[in-house]
Design a protein around this motif. Structure first.
Motif, mmCIF file in Angstrom:
data_model
loop_
_atom_site.group_PDB
_atom_site.id
_atom_site.type_symbol
_atom_site.label_atom_id
_atom_site.label_comp_id
_atom_site.label_asym_id
_atom_site.label_seq_id
_atom_site.Cartn_x
_atom_site.Cartn_y
_atom_site.Cartn_z
ATOM 1 N N SER A 186 0.923 -1.551 0.217
ATOM 2 C CA SER A 186 0.059 -0.196 0.225
ATOM 3 C C SER A 186 0.911 1.371 0.222
ATOM 4 N N GLU A 187 0.205 2.308 0.115
ATOM 5 C CA GLU A 187 1.276 3.572 -0.096
ATOM 6 C C GLU A 187 0.994 3.394 1.596
ATOM 7 N N PRO A 188 2.558 3.949 1.927
ATOM 8 C CA PRO A 188 1.809 4.398 3.939
ATOM 9 C C PRO A 188 2.271 5.181 3.953
ATOM 10 N N LEU A 189 1.350 5.401 5.777
ATOM 11 C CA LEU A 189 0.590 6.034 6.381
ATOM 12 C C LEU A 189 1.457 6.782 6.925
ATOM 13 N N LEU A 190 1.171 7.968 7.855
ATOM 14 C CA LEU A 190 2.331 8.720 8.520
ATOM 15 C C LEU A 190 1.598 9.671 9.650
ATOM 16 N N LEU A 191 1.794 8.554 10.640
ATOM 17 C CA LEU A 191 0.401 9.979 11.331
ATOM 18 C C LEU A 191 2.053 9.815 12.264
ATOM 19 N N ASN A 192 1.737 11.122 13.291
ATOM 20 C CA ASN A 192 2.400 11.769 14.073
ATOM 21 C C ASN A 192 2.043 11.679 15.504
ATOM 22 N N ILE A 193 3.230 11.560 16.332
ATOM 23 C CA ILE A 193 2.221 11.097 18.109
ATOM 24 C C ILE A 193 2.454 12.638 18.811
ATOM 25 N N ARG A 194 1.549 12.357 19.050
ATOM 26 C CA ARG A 194 0.820 14.128 19.784
ATOM 27 C C ARG A 194 1.397 13.877 21.419
ATOM 28 N N LEU A 195 1.979 15.138 21.724
ATOM 29 C CA LEU A 195 2.171 14.999 23.188
ATOM 30 C C LEU A 195 0.795 15.448 23.826
ATOM 31 N N ASP A 196 0.739 14.645 24.922
ATOM 32 C CA ASP A 196 -0.533 15.482 25.892
ATOM 33 C C ASP A 196 0.475 15.372 26.915
ATOM 34 N N LYS A 197 1.187 17.717 26.388
ATOM 35 C CA LYS A 197 1.792 18.126 27.675
ATOM 36 C C LYS A 197 0.621 18.272 29.082
ATOM 37 N N THR A 198 1.357 17.949 30.375
ATOM 38 C CA THR A 198 1.304 17.768 31.465
ATOM 39 C C THR A 198 2.192 18.341 31.597
ATOM 40 N N ASN A 199 2.476 19.175 33.009
ATOM 41 C CA ASN A 199 3.694 19.864 33.194
ATOM 42 C C ASN A 199 5.959 19.686 32.617
#
Length: 186
Positions: free
Chosen positions: A97-110
């Protein structure tokens, strides 16, 4: 016409996904599911070097078929994850398949986050950085003694630092300190 001659199915694939916490939720559909042995979900940190994550057997249904699968990102290091599907046909031919890019988001806590929390045997500390800089992660026991320390080079974006071996530690609360440049978070 030659009866031994036939057109191969096109096998158009569409891969979509989202990240929720430390899990990628992926869905892919295939236009011609016939004559497929299995599918392999592959993952990459750079979009070039892929490793197999899991194999999904074909359900042998005809026509357009969708598949759902999840991927645990607990030990994945990086702020971006690439996925692709490797399709293995019954005749031994392979298609991607064509590649899928996903960004891992940071849930900022301190300034950082820990996953999973509570920790059992391993964990990740996710630190967001605006630039290239040094960082330090320190883990203390309840008496204030330093149990583990890692010096790390942070790059812009999310940095995921893996820790293992907590299964041998006593149950309890272990404060974590993170130093990013001149800033300290606890």
């Amino acid at each position: 016409e030659d009866p031994a001659c036939a057109l191969l199915p096109i096998n158009r694939m569409n891969l979509q996904g989202t990240i929720e916490g430390q899990t990628s939720h992926l869905e892919f559909s295939v236009s011609s599911n016939e004559n497929i042995q299995y599918y392999t979900l592959e993952r990459s940190a750079d979009g070039k070097n892929y490793e197999p994550v899991k194999i999904l057997n074909s359900n042998n249904k005809k026509g357009l078929v969708s598949y759902l699968t999840d991927d645990n990102l607990l030990l994945f290091e990086g702020s971006k994850v690439y996925y692709r599907i490797k399709l293995m046909r019954s005749d031994g031919s392979i298609r991607y398949s064509e590649p899928l890019l996903l960004n891992i988001r940071l849930d900022k806590t301190n300034g950082f986050s820990i996953s999973p929390n509570p920790v059992s045997t391993k964990m990740q500390v996710i630190i967001s950085s605006e630039k290239n800089q040094m960082g330090v992660v320190k883990i203390f026991n309840a008496l204030g003694s330093l149990m583990e320390m890692k010096r790390i080079f942070l790059v812009p974006g999310n940095n995921i630092i893996g820790f293992e071996g907590f299964g041998t530690w006593s149950s309890g609360i272990y404060p974590v300190q993170v130093f990013v440049g001149e800033q300290q978070f606890a």
